[in-house]
Design a protein around this motif. Structure first.
Motif, PDB file in Angstrom:
ATOM      1  N   LEU A  61       0.864  -1.116  -0.129  1.00  0.00           N
ATOM      2  CA  LEU A  61      -0.014  -0.040  -0.117  1.00  0.00           C
ATOM      3  C   LEU A  61       0.742   1.144   0.165  1.00  0.00           C
ATOM      4  CD1 LEU A  61      -2.795  -0.849   2.750  1.00  0.00           C
ATOM      5  CD2 LEU A  61      -2.823  -1.307   0.115  1.00  0.00           C
ATOM      6  N   ASN A  62       2.217   1.175  -0.432  1.00  0.00           N
ATOM      7  CA  ASN A  62       3.206   2.304  -0.084  1.00  0.00           C
ATOM      8  C   ASN A  62       2.811   3.146  -1.158  1.00  0.00           C
ATOM      9  OD1 ASN A  62       5.195   3.980   0.712  1.00  0.00           O
ATOM     10  ND2 ASN A  62       6.720   2.823  -0.062  1.00  0.00           N
ATOM     11  N   ASN A  63       2.839   2.775  -2.480  1.00  0.00           N
ATOM     12  CA  ASN A  63       2.495   3.729  -3.419  1.00  0.00           C
ATOM     13  C   ASN A  63       1.364   3.611  -4.151  1.00  0.00           C
ATOM     14  OD1 ASN A  63       5.297   4.509  -3.508  1.00  0.00           O
ATOM     15  ND2 ASN A  63       5.895   2.686  -4.589  1.00  0.00           N
ATOM     16  N   ARG A  64       0.260   3.463  -3.525  1.00  0.00           N
ATOM     17  CA  ARG A  64      -1.311   3.057  -3.915  1.00  0.00           C
ATOM     18  C   ARG A  64      -1.812   3.779  -2.979  1.00  0.00           C
ATOM     19  NH1 ARG A  64      -3.685  -2.907  -4.734  1.00  0.00           N
ATOM     20  NH2 ARG A  64      -5.732  -2.196  -5.740  1.00  0.00           N
ATOM     21  N   LYS A  65      -2.952   4.887  -3.672  1.00  0.00           N
ATOM     22  CA  LYS A  65      -3.756   5.653  -3.215  1.00  0.00           C
ATOM     23  C   LYS A  65      -5.211   4.499  -2.613  1.00  0.00           C
ATOM     24  CE  LYS A  65      -2.367   9.778  -5.399  1.00  0.00           C
ATOM     25  NZ  LYS A  65      -2.914  10.727  -6.240  1.00  0.00           N
ATOM     26  N   VAL A  66      -5.648   4.633  -1.531  1.00  0.00           N
ATOM     27  CA  VAL A  66      -6.463   3.820  -1.056  1.00  0.00           C
ATOM     28  C   VAL A  66      -7.525   4.803  -0.011  1.00  0.00           C
ATOM     29  CG1 VAL A  66      -7.378   1.850   0.271  1.00  0.00           C
ATOM     30  CG2 VAL A  66      -5.178   1.925  -1.179  1.00  0.00           C
ATOM     31  N   ASP A  67      -8.847   4.719  -0.223  1.00  0.00           N
ATOM     32  CA  ASP A  67      -9.666   5.578   0.560  1.00  0.00           C
ATOM     33  C   ASP A  67      -9.929   4.848   1.626  1.00  0.00           C
ATOM     34  OD1 ASP A  67     -11.587   7.145   1.415  1.00  0.00           O
ATOM     35  OD2 ASP A  67     -13.041   7.010   0.006  1.00  0.00           O
ATOM     36  N   THR A  68      -9.672   5.122   2.836  1.00  0.00           N
ATOM     37  CA  THR A  68      -9.658   4.471   4.031  1.00  0.00           C
ATOM     38  C   THR A  68     -11.095   4.493   4.775  1.00  0.00           C
ATOM     39  OG1 THR A  68      -8.745   6.345   5.124  1.00  0.00           O
ATOM     40  CG2 THR A  68      -7.375   4.656   4.622  1.00  0.00           C
ATOM     41  N   PHE A  74     -11.093  -0.419   0.844  1.00  0.00           N
ATOM     42  CA  PHE A  74      -9.824  -0.738   1.812  1.00  0.00           C
ATOM     43  C   PHE A  74      -9.542  -2.234   1.612  1.00  0.00           C
ATOM     44  CE2 PHE A  74      -7.488  -1.117   5.903  1.00  0.00           C
ATOM     45  CZ  PHE A  74      -6.397  -0.260   5.475  1.00  0.00           C
ATOM     46  N   ALA A  77      -8.095  -3.611  -1.515  1.00  0.00           N
ATOM     47  CA  ALA A  77      -6.736  -3.065  -1.661  1.00  0.00           C
ATOM     48  C   ALA A  77      -5.815  -4.076  -0.618  1.00  0.00           C
ATOM     49  CB  ALA A  77      -6.421  -1.623  -1.309  1.00  0.00           C
TER      50      ALA A  77
END
Length: 632
Positions: A61-68, A74, A77
Motif C-alpha cells: 500500500l506504499n505507492n497506492r492510493k486507498v480511500d480508508t 480498503f 486493496a
C-alpha cells in the motif's frame, strides 16, 4: 494359598502399584512437556507471520492510493497486496511444508473472512470456529490423550494486528490432532516401552527380594525349635511340614510368647515379694552385677547413705560410695581388690558404728564373678533395740511387782482406814491433840491409797479401741486442748502438717493422752517461754511426729531414765506421764526416740505404723476431696 505366597504377592502388588504410579507421572510430565514445546513452536510461527504481514501491507500500500473511509475498497486493496506479495506466500507455503503439526495458515479480516489462506477453498470465506490450542496446556494428561487418540480435530492459535486501536487483521494457525499424534507417536511408544520394562523389572526384583527376605524364616524356625528343646518346652503339636514356614514361625513365636508371659508373671510376683521382704529388713542390702552396678537395693540403705534408692539403681559402686568417707573408702578398697569383708566394724565420721559384710558371688561355669552382695548392719540400732528390750523388761517387772504390791497393800490400807474410823468414834471431842494426829494419819493413808491405785491402774491390762484416725486431727485436738495453758506460759506453737490425711489405726483417747503428756512436758521445760515446734510427716511405713522444745534439755546421765515409772526431776512431778506415754506407744507397736542437748532443748520423735489399706483409702478420700473442691 500359603501365607508365604500371600506375603510375596502382596509385596509384588504393592511394588506394581508404586511403579505404575511413578510411570504414569513420568508419561504425564513427558506429554505435558511436548505439548508445551509444540505450542511454543506454533506461537513462534504465528509471530513470524504477523511480522511478515506488517511488511506485506506496508510494501503493498506504499505507492497506492486507498480511500480508508471506504471499507470495501480498503479491504480489496489489502487483499490484493497480500495475495501479490511473493514473500508472504512463500512463508505460508514453507510453514505448511516443514512444520509437522500445522494444518493450514490463514489471514482473516475483522469479520472473520479469509483474505489469504493456504487452503484455496477458504479464500474469501468465513473461517470455521475452532477450539483454542492453548486450552490443551491446562487439561489433564488423560484428556490430552483422548484428544490425540480421538477423532481428528483442528485447534487454532491466533495473533491479531490492530489499526487505530481496533482489530484489523488476524493470523490463524491451524493444528490438526492427527498431525500431533504422528509427531508424538515415536517418543510416546518409546516411553511406554520403557515404563513397561521398568514395571516388569520391578515386579521381578520385588518377587525375588521378597522370597530372599522370607528365606531366613526357615533358619529362625530351626532356632526356635532348638530354643524349645533347650528350654524343655512341650510343643502343643508337632510341626506340619505341609504348613508354610511363615505359619510355623508365627505359631512357635506365639507359644514362646505365652511362655514368656507366664515367666514374666512369676517374675513379677517374686519381685513384689522380694521388695516386700527387703522393705521390712533393718539391715541395708545391695546386690551388684559383675560390672559393679546396683540392681537390688533394700529401703534400709537410705538410712545408712542418706540417698534415695531410686537414684542408686543402675549406678556403679564407685558412684554410690564416696572415697572421702570412711565407709565409702572401706567398701571401695575391698571391692576393687576383690577382698571379702566379714562383719567388718566401721565407725563413721559421726561416731555411728556400722558392721559391713561384702561377699563376692562366683559361678563354676563362668570365668569371672557374677557380682557381689553388700550388707550393712547398724550396731547403734542393735544397741538401741537392746536398750528398749531392757526397758521393756524393766517395765514388765515393775508391772508385775506393782500389781502384786497393789494387791497386797490395798487390803491392809482398807483395814487401817476402818479401824482408824472406829478409834476416832471412841475418842472424845476433848482430846483434840489426839484427833489432830488421827487426821494426819488419815491424810497420809489416803495419799498412800492414791499411789497404790496408780500402781494398779498402770499395771492393769489396757483394752485398745482401735479405729482409723487422721493423725492431723488428733494432733490438732491436743494442741487446742493445751492452747490455754501454753498461752499463759508464753509458749508459741509452730505446727507443720501435711496437706493430705495421715491415717493410722489407733486408740484416739490413749494417743491424745500420750501426746498431751509430751506437749505439756516440753512446755514445762521452758520456764521463761519459748517456741514449741510440732512436725508431722510420713514415709513408706511410719507416721513420724516430732515435738521439739527450747528448754533446758536433759542431762546425758538422766536421759535413759526418763521413761522409768516415778522417775522425775521436777519438784511437783509424779513420774508417771512419760512412763504412760512410752507404754501407750508400745501398745500401738510404735517407737519413741528422744534427742536432747543441755541448754538447747529436747526433741521427742514418735513413729506410729501406717496400715497400708488405711493409707490407700486415705489417699482416695483426699483425692476425692480435692476433686470436689475444684468442681466447687
Amino acid at each position: 494359598m500359603r501365607l508365604k505366597s500371600k506375603i510375596v504377592a502382596a509385596i509384588t502388588g504393592l511394588v506394581f502399584v508404586v511403579s505404575s504410579f511413578l510411570s504414569w507421572l513420568y508419561l504425564s510430565a513427558l506429554l505435558k512437556q511436548h505439548i508445551e514445546q509444540s505450542y511454543s513452536a506454533t506461537d513462534v510461527i504465528a509471530h513470524q507471520m504477523l511480522f511478515a504481514l506488517r511488511e506485506s501491507i506496508a510494501n503493498g500500500l506504499n505507492n497506492r492510493k486507498v480511500d480508508t473511509n471506504d471499507p470495501a475498497a480498503f479491504r480489496i486493496a489489502v487483499a490484493d497486496a497480500l495475495r501479490k506479495d511473493p514473500g508472504l506466500n512463500a512463508l505460508m507455503n514453507s510453514i505448511i511444508s516443514y512444520s509437522p503439526t500445522v494444518f493450514d495458515v490463514s489471514i482473516a479480516d475483522k469479520s472473520g473472512r479469509a483474505l489469504l489462506s493456504t487452503d484455496p477453498t477458504q479464500q474469501d470465506q468465513l473461517l470455521p470456529t475452532r477450539p483454542e490450542y492453548g486450552a490443551l496446556l491446562n487439561v489433564s494428561p488423560i484428556s490430552t490423550l483422548e484428544v490425540l487418540l480421538g477423532p481428528p480435530r483442528v485447534y487454532d492459535l491466533s495473533l491479531g494486528l490492530d489499526l487505530n486501536r481496533q482489530r484489523f487483521l488476524t493470523v490463524h494457525i491451524g493444528i490438526r490432532t492427527t498431525l500431533l499424534r504422528n509427531a508424538f507417536e515415536p517418543w510416546l511408544v518409546e516411553a511406554m516401552w520403557v515404563t513397561s520394562l521398568v514395571i516388569l523389572s520391578s515386579l521381578a526384583v520385588s518377587a525375588f527380594l521378597a522370597n530372599l527376605a522370607l528365606k531366613p524364616l526357615e533358619d529362625i524356625s530351626r532356632r526356635l525349635d532348638l530354643l524349645q528343646s533347650e528350654g524343655k518346652m512341650q510343643s502343643e503339636a508337632e510341626p506340619d511340614e505341609s504348613v508354610d514356614t511363615v505359619a510355623q514361625v508365627s505359631h512357635k513365636i506365639e507359644r514362646i510368647g505365652r511362655r514368656m508371659r507366664n515367666v514374666e508373671e512369676v517374675f513379677s510376683a517374686l519381685k513384689e515379694n522380694l521388695d516386700q521382704i527387703l522393705s521390712n529388713l533393718q539391715d541395708g542390702m545391695m546386690l551388684f552385677t559383675r560390672d559393679a552396678r546396683a540392681v537390688l537395693i533394700s529401703s534400709s540403705v537410705e538410712r545408712f547413705l542418706g540417698r534415695d534408692r531410686d537414684q542408686m539403681f543402675g549406678a556403679t559402686i564407685h558412684e554410690i560410695f564416696n572415697r572421702g568417707t570412711i565407709l565409702g573408702r572401706t567398701i571401695r578398697q575391698a571391692f576393687d581388690a576383690g577382698i571379702s569383708l566379714v562383719q567388718e566394724e566401721v565407725t563413721t565420721e559421726t561416731g555411728r558404728r556400722v558392721e559391713v559384710s561384702l561377699d563376692f558371688i562366683y559361678d563354676e561355669n563362668s570365668a569371672g564373678g557374677l557380682g557381689a552382695l553388700l550388707t550393712l548392719h547398724d550396731l547403734e540400732s542393735l544397741r538401741e533395740i537392746e536398750n528398749e528390750l531392757e526397758l521393756s523388761r524393766r517395765m514388765a517387772a515393775i508391772g508385775r511387782l506393782t500389781s502384786g504390791v497393789g494387791h497386797e497393800v490395798k487390803n491392809p490400807i482398807n483395814a487401817i482406814v476402818v479401824h482408824l474410823e472406829l478409834l476416832r468414834n471412841k475418842m472424845s471431842a476433848e482430846d483434840s491433840a489426839s484427833l489432830r494426829h488421827l487426821e494426819i494419819i488419815q491424810s497420809e493413808i489416803e495419799r498412800l491409797d492414791r499411789v497404790v491405785q496408780t500402781l494398779v491402774d498402770f499395771s492393769r491390762p489396757v483394752e485398745l479401741r482401735l479405729q482409723d484416725h487422721d493423725l492431723r486431727a488428733v494432733l490438732s485436738s491436743v494442741l487446742t486442748l493445751a492452747s490455754a495453758e501454753l498461752e499463759t506460759m508464753g509458749i508459741e506453737v509452730a505446727s507443720t502438717l501435711p496437706e493430705r490425711m495421715v491415717l493410722v489405726k489407733v486408740d484416739g483417747d490413749l494417743l491424745r493422752q500420750a501426746l498431751l503428756n509430751i506437749v505439756l512436758n516440753g512446755a514445762q521445760a521452758m520456764q521463761n517461754g519459748g517456741r514449741l515446734e510440732v512436725l508431722l510427716a510420713e514415709d513408706a511405713r511410719w507416721a513420724v511426729l516430732s515435738i521439739s522444745d527450747q528448754g533446758e534439755g536433759i542431762a546425758t546421765d538422766v536421759l535413759p531414765k526418763i521413761f522409768d515409772l516415778y522417775f522425775t526431776t521436777k519438784k511437783t512431778g509424779s513420774g508417771i506421764g512419760l512412763a504412760m506415754t512410752y507404754r501407750i506407744v508400745q501398745l500401738h507397736n510404735g517407737k519413741i526416740d528422744v534427742e536432747s542437748h543441755v541448754g538447747r532443748g529436747t526433741k521427742f520423735t514418735l513413729r506410729i505404723p501406717i496400715n497400708s489399706d488405711t493409707r490407700q483409702r486415705g489417699q482416695l478420700e483426699t483425692a476425692t476431696t480435692l476433686l470436689e473442691e475444684q468442681q466447687g
